[in-house]
Design an enzyme around this catalytic site. Structure first.
Site, PDB file in Angstrom:
ATOM      1  N   TRP A 217       0.871  -1.181   0.000  1.00 58.29           N
ATOM      2  CA  TRP A 217       0.000   0.000   0.000  1.00 58.29           C
ATOM      3  C   TRP A 217       0.907   1.229   0.000  1.00 58.29           C
ATOM      4  CZ3 TRP A 217      -0.202   3.810   3.955  1.00 58.29           C
ATOM      5  CH2 TRP A 217      -1.061   4.890   3.629  1.00 58.29           C
TER       6      TRP A 217
ATOM      7  N   GLU B 293      -3.264  -3.075  -2.076  1.00 52.72           N
ATOM      8  CA  GLU B 293      -4.373  -2.394  -1.390  1.00 52.72           C
ATOM      9  C   GLU B 293      -4.637  -1.043  -2.039  1.00 52.72           C
ATOM     10  OE1 GLU B 293      -3.417  -1.627   2.716  1.00 52.72           O
ATOM     11  OE2 GLU B 293      -5.446  -0.988   3.222  1.00 52.72           O
TER      12      GLU B 293
ATOM     13  N   LYS C  72      -6.839   2.766  -2.244  1.00 52.19           N
ATOM     14  CA  LYS C  72      -7.336   3.766  -1.296  1.00 52.19           C
ATOM     15  C   LYS C  72      -7.953   4.948  -2.031  1.00 52.19           C
ATOM     16  CE  LYS C  72      -6.215   6.131   2.936  1.00 52.19           C
ATOM     17  NZ  LYS C  72      -5.394   6.150   4.115  1.00 52.19           N
TER      18      LYS C  72
ATOM     19  N   ASP D 227      -9.562  -2.697   1.893  1.00 52.64           N
ATOM     20  CA  ASP D 227      -9.663  -2.197   3.264  1.00 52.64           C
ATOM     21  C   ASP D 227     -11.000  -1.479   3.311  1.00 52.64           C
ATOM     22  OD1 ASP D 227      -9.553  -0.106   5.312  1.00 52.64           O
ATOM     23  OD2 ASP D 227      -7.443  -0.597   5.554  1.00 52.64           O
TER      24      ASP D 227
ATOM     25  N   HIS E 264     -11.491   2.309   2.873  1.00 50.34           N
ATOM     26  CA  HIS E 264     -10.879   2.960   1.721  1.00 50.34           C
ATOM     27  C   HIS E 264     -11.796   3.245   0.555  1.00 50.34           C
ATOM     28  CE1 HIS E 264      -6.485   1.823   2.884  1.00 50.34           C
ATOM     29  NE2 HIS E 264      -7.162   2.370   3.878  1.00 50.34           N
TER      30      HIS E 264
ATOM     31  N   HIS F 282      -8.603  -5.938   4.677  1.00 53.10           N
ATOM     32  CA  HIS F 282      -8.189  -5.244   5.891  1.00 53.10           C
ATOM     33  C   HIS F 282      -9.488  -4.860   6.568  1.00 53.10           C
ATOM     34  CE1 HIS F 282      -3.795  -3.683   5.358  1.00 53.10           C
ATOM     35  NE2 HIS F 282      -3.873  -4.991   5.507  1.00 53.10           N
TER      36      HIS F 282
ATOM     37  N   ASP G 210     -11.638   7.488   6.811  1.00 50.33           N
ATOM     38  CA  ASP G 210     -10.860   6.270   7.048  1.00 50.33           C
ATOM     39  C   ASP G 210     -10.153   6.378   8.398  1.00 50.33           C
ATOM     40  OD1 ASP G 210      -9.456   3.903   6.637  1.00 50.33           O
ATOM     41  OD2 ASP G 210      -7.800   4.960   5.661  1.00 50.33           O
TER      42      ASP G 210
ATOM     43  N   ASP H 201      -9.930   4.395  11.002  1.00 46.97           N
ATOM     44  CA  ASP H 201      -9.358   3.210  11.638  1.00 46.97           C
ATOM     45  C   ASP H 201      -9.762   3.047  13.099  1.00 46.97           C
ATOM     46  OD1 ASP H 201      -7.704   1.693   9.632  1.00 46.97           O
ATOM     47  OD2 ASP H 201      -6.925   3.719   9.321  1.00 46.97           O
TER      48      ASP H 201
ATOM     49  N   ASP I  66      -6.947  -4.127  10.593  1.00 45.13           N
ATOM     50  CA  ASP I  66      -6.150  -2.902  10.390  1.00 45.13           C
ATOM     51  C   ASP I  66      -6.882  -1.725  11.034  1.00 45.13           C
ATOM     52  OD1 ASP I  66      -4.455  -0.913   9.576  1.00 45.13           O
ATOM     53  OD2 ASP I  66      -5.102  -0.906   7.483  1.00 45.13           O
TER      54      ASP I  66
HETATM   55  C1  RNT Z   1      -3.654   2.903   5.218  1.00 41.94           C
HETATM   56  C2  RNT Z   1      -3.801   1.469   4.898  1.00 41.94           C
HETATM   57  C3  RNT Z   1      -2.670   0.595   5.333  1.00 41.94           C
HETATM   58  C4  RNT Z   1      -2.140   0.969   6.697  1.00 41.94           C
HETATM   59  C5  RNT Z   1      -1.126  -0.008   7.249  1.00 41.94           C
HETATM   60  C6  RNT Z   1      -0.417   0.540   8.434  1.00 41.94           C
HETATM   61  O1  RNT Z   1      -4.788   3.643   4.977  1.00 41.94           O
HETATM   62  O2  RNT Z   1      -4.999   0.995   5.409  1.00 41.94           O
HETATM   63  O3  RNT Z   1      -3.053  -0.725   5.262  1.00 41.94           O
HETATM   64  O4  RNT Z   1      -3.169   1.101   7.628  1.00 41.94           O
HETATM   65  O5  RNT Z   1      -0.279  -0.406   6.266  1.00 41.94           O
HETATM   66 ZN    ZN Z   2      -5.345  -1.110   5.350  1.00 40.28          ZN
END
Ligand code: RNT
Ligand code: ZN
Length: 416
Positions: free
Chosen positions: A183, A224, A226, A257, A260, A284, A292, A294, A324
């Site tokens: 990513w 990945e 985004k 993810d 994303h 993820h 995003d 997290d 994640d």
């Molecule tokens: C970032 C991505 C990625 C990170 C990690 C730390 O938006 O989700 O996967 O969270 O690599």
């Molecule tokens: Zn991620």
């Protein structure tokens, strides 16, 4: 009523719906989730625990953050003791451990710098996954694999290849394939003058990394996508379309993810779309709140819906699960365990649904009955099955697992 009786009653209730709780528990016991190492230290890593860059952010300042490899390993031990089942650890390249404490340049990192991770995994019989770190680095400020400066782009290509070598080593040492997820945050805050150029450079960089020659049985490369990052609001090179087309044309694994995408898009709907085409996909699992962000994964609608798509499409061996998220505002051990346990609860929920019956109702257009059953199923006694699953896997299935988090906070975290 004791726990055993509660379970027996639940078993009967599910049997009446045509669902075998024993089979569900058995299946869930075999699912391993790749747990991200970075919840323990707010994505700081060990090489330059300075600023987290790349458009991602942890918020909060809860005491007890892991400040060294020893502390992080100890915290991982603690978390794994609170989660039922056997899982994997997902390591980022910025978590290398250097003998004299002096980090090696990212394009020079070697398996030996991750030996303590291998030792940790072997000791605990855990699988290991890996990620190149394309952020929190001075050379990442204006792009990594898309950088128009050829010497900087070459540096990051070398980093990717170095990470493939480390991933191969992880696979050899642990005896299970290592997933290596790429990513990059590369993008622009404001309207770009060229959207194609960075993507063409990204494509070339990835081709060079994958062209290094590696054993595909040992390393499973994922890509990945985004939609945007903080300070990268207008454009990201690794957009959904780019990453998916790249992965599908190169035979690597697309990774989604669920933080994303645009807020009304759901990964639960994308899983079956990709399953039509991709032999394997990876996730993820996170929780975005308005962006995003997290947040810690919860047993919420979308997590349940995603796991339903995995289970009812018989895709537990095709969808690779990883977490994640990073919350620094609450006890980090608690955060880790709540998120992992939530994913497992969502899997259990999916395993306890009469999926064949529900599909039949859809296919025979009995939509009223389908809606009724979907709603009634929500109140079935999943809790008693969860408790039994936890008991069989040596963990607490009630709220009492948190007593240990409090003890650990008092005895260990508060002394840091
Ligand atoms: C970032 C991505 C990625 C990170 C990690 C730390 O938006 O989700 O996967 O969270 O690599
Ligand atoms: Zn991620």
């Amino acid at each position: 009523m004791n726990q055993a009786t509660r379970y027996e009653l639940a078993k009967e209730r599910y049997a009446a719906l045509g669902v075998d709780t024993e089979a569900a528990i058995e299946k869930l016991s075999k699912v391993s989730i790749s747990m991200h190492c970075w919840q323990g230290d707010d994505v700081r890593g060990f090489e330059n625990p300075g600023k987290l860059t790349g458009g991602i952010q942890t918020t909060g300042n809860y005491p007890g953050v892991a400040g060294s490899p020893e502390e992080l390993f100890r915290d991982l031990d603690e978390v794994f003791s609170l989660i039922p089942g056997k899982h994997r650890v997902n390591v980022h390249a910025c978590y290398g451990i250097y003998k004299d404490g002096k980090p090696v340049a990212r394009d020079q990192i070697k398996p030996e710098h991750f030996q303590p991770w291998v030792d940790y995994a072997k000791k605990n019989k855990l699988g290991l996954d890996f990620n190149p770190t394309y952020f929190s680095h001075p050379l990442a400020e204006h792009g990594t694999l898309t950088n128009p400066d050829e010497s900087i782009r070459a540096f990051w290509i070398r980093h990717g290849i170095a990470c493939i070598r480390i991933s191969e080593y992880f696979a050899e040492q642990t005896g299970t394939p290592c997933l290596m997820n790429i990513w990059i945050p590369d993008g622009f805050k404001d309207i770009p003058a060229d959207r194609l150029g960075p993507r063409m450079r990204y494509m070339d960089s990835l081709d060079q990394i994958l062209g290094c020659g590696y054993d595909k049985k040992k390393v499973l490369v994922t890509l990945e996508s985004k939609v945007f990052g903080i300070g990268l609001e207008s454009y990201t090179a690794g957009s959904g379309e780019f990453a998916l087309c790249y992965a599908m044309t190169r035979g690597i694994v697309p990774l989604m993810d669920n933080g994303h995408y645009h807020p009304t898009e759901v990964v639960s709907d994308k899983i079956p779309a990709l399953l039509c085409f991709a032999p394997k996909i990876a996730l993820h699992i996170t929780r975005g709140v308005r962006w995003d962000s997290d947040h810690v994964v919860r047993y919420d609608d979308e997590t349940q819906e995603m796991m339903k798509e995995v289970v009812r499409n018989d895709a537990l061996d095709r969808v690779i699960l990883a977490t994640d998220y990073f919350d620094a505002s609450i006890n980090r051990i608690g955060a880790w365990a709540i998120g992992m346990r939530s994913v497992q609860k969502a899997l259990l929920n999916a395993l306890l649904l009469p999926n064949a019956k529900l599909k039949e109702l859809q296919d025979t257009m009995q939509f009223t009955e389908l809606m009724m059953l979907q709603e009634e199923l929500k109140l079935c006694p999943i809790g008693a099955v969860w408790e039994e699953f936890c008991r069989r896997n040596g963990t607490d299935g009630s709220e009492h697992w948190f007593d240990e988090v409090k003890r650990y906070e008092k005895d260990v975290l508060s002394k840091r």
